[in-house]
Design a protein around this motif. Sequence first.
Motif, PDB file in Angstrom:
ATOM      1  N   TYR A  93      36.623  42.829  49.331  1.00 36.92           N
ATOM      2  CA  TYR A  93      37.217  41.317  49.460  1.00 36.92           C
ATOM      3  C   TYR A  93      38.716  41.217  49.579  1.00 36.92           C
ATOM      4  O   TYR A  93      39.101  41.711  48.714  1.00 36.92           O
ATOM      5  CB  TYR A  93      36.613  40.445  49.028  1.00 36.92           C
ATOM      6  CG  TYR A  93      35.117  40.164  49.316  1.00 36.92           C
ATOM      7  CD1 TYR A  93      34.837  39.265  50.373  1.00 36.92           C
ATOM      8  CD2 TYR A  93      34.060  40.962  48.858  1.00 36.92           C
ATOM      9  CE1 TYR A  93      33.635  38.913  50.772  1.00 36.92           C
ATOM     10  CE2 TYR A  93      32.651  40.437  49.289  1.00 36.92           C
ATOM     11  CZ  TYR A  93      32.303  39.598  50.308  1.00 36.92           C
ATOM     12  OH  TYR A  93      31.248  39.406  50.571  1.00 36.92           O
ATOM     13  N   GLU A 114      38.488  45.205  44.485  1.00 32.65           N
ATOM     14  CA  GLU A 114      37.964  46.583  44.311  1.00 32.65           C
ATOM     15  C   GLU A 114      36.598  46.615  45.365  1.00 32.65           C
ATOM     16  O   GLU A 114      36.328  47.326  45.858  1.00 32.65           O
ATOM     17  CB  GLU A 114      37.562  46.688  43.005  1.00 32.65           C
ATOM     18  CG  GLU A 114      38.653  47.328  42.048  1.00 32.65           C
ATOM     19  CD  GLU A 114      38.150  47.867  40.721  1.00 32.65           C
ATOM     20  OE1 GLU A 114      37.086  47.766  40.474  1.00 32.65           O
ATOM     21  OE2 GLU A 114      39.154  47.896  39.928  1.00 32.65           O
ATOM     22  N   ASP A 115      35.862  45.470  45.538  1.00 31.99           N
ATOM     23  CA  ASP A 115      34.753  45.433  46.257  1.00 31.99           C
ATOM     24  C   ASP A 115      35.073  45.224  47.812  1.00 31.99           C
ATOM     25  O   ASP A 115      34.126  45.016  48.599  1.00 31.99           O
ATOM     26  CB  ASP A 115      33.964  44.294  45.952  1.00 31.99           C
ATOM     27  CG  ASP A 115      34.510  42.721  45.960  1.00 31.99           C
ATOM     28  OD1 ASP A 115      35.855  42.832  46.557  1.00 31.99           O
ATOM     29  OD2 ASP A 115      33.764  41.859  45.536  1.00 31.99           O
TER      30      ASP A 115
END
Length: 309
Positions: free
Chosen positions: A26, A23-24
């Motif tokens: 990465y 979700e970030d």
Amino acid sequence: MKTIKLRARAKINLSININGVFEDGYHDVEMVMQSIDLSDYILIRKKSSGYKLTISNSNLISDKRNIIYKTWQYMKEKYKIEEGIEVFLEKNIPIAAGMAGGSADSAAMFVGINKLFDLGLDEKELIEDSKALGSDIAFCISGGTSLAYGKGADIQKLKALNEDINILVCKPNQSASTRKIYSKFDRMFLDEKNKILLSDNRLMNYTPNNERLVEFINNGKCISDIVKAMGNVLEPVTRTLCSDIDIIKKIMDDSGAIKSMMSGSGPTVFGFFSDNKALKKCSKILRNEYINTYVTRPSSKGVEICVFN
């Protein structure tokens, strides 16, 4: 003690697979990384205050954007270091090559600062600190042969690869942006839910079998078996931006390489050779066109302290 000199080893990827995106932003990766003897050297000297970085390669930035400065600032602030340092970097690892050159330098800084300022941190603590600055730094601190997974900073040590294996490394005369390569990979191979389209035929010949690769390495299989499980799903992306990858691979394969493959996000290509004469001949052919051509071997070490006084 006022001075420490460290060896910071490059890495190659024996495999890279991507399982999706967190979700970030990465990528969820699974890859086997291998330290090699091609190395940068870093000298760190204590001084009463301030910071200075000198680099042998004038093409590299030496200001606050450099990972060496960022590592120093992180450690200085977290561990309340009141003195300053002067750093000299002998740059040998090619820049923007998919060989973790910047990560290796950061790893050497983590190890060197810990030792020079008597911080008393063990390897596990250094690796945990390194996650604040980048994914590959953890592996570069530990070195050897490892499976990295998740965001790339979680590592599982594997049995060391035979250090008698001959490796030829060649970086094309152009570089590749890791950010751009991953972004293009997403556009080419991910659906709207960030799940890889595994049925895409363009990935078939590049997808590694990491389970078998880890098994082969830990069981001490010969390199001719190990290469059968290797693969890099970023290679079909980078080769669309750098045609020299295919040229270098063909030269290596035609010269008798057991296996040639792109490392990391590229564009560096490496090849395993069993015939030393074939290796030297191929190296000569490639070096006529590509200055960043190196003969090297696997290493069981990452950062190594050379001098401490």
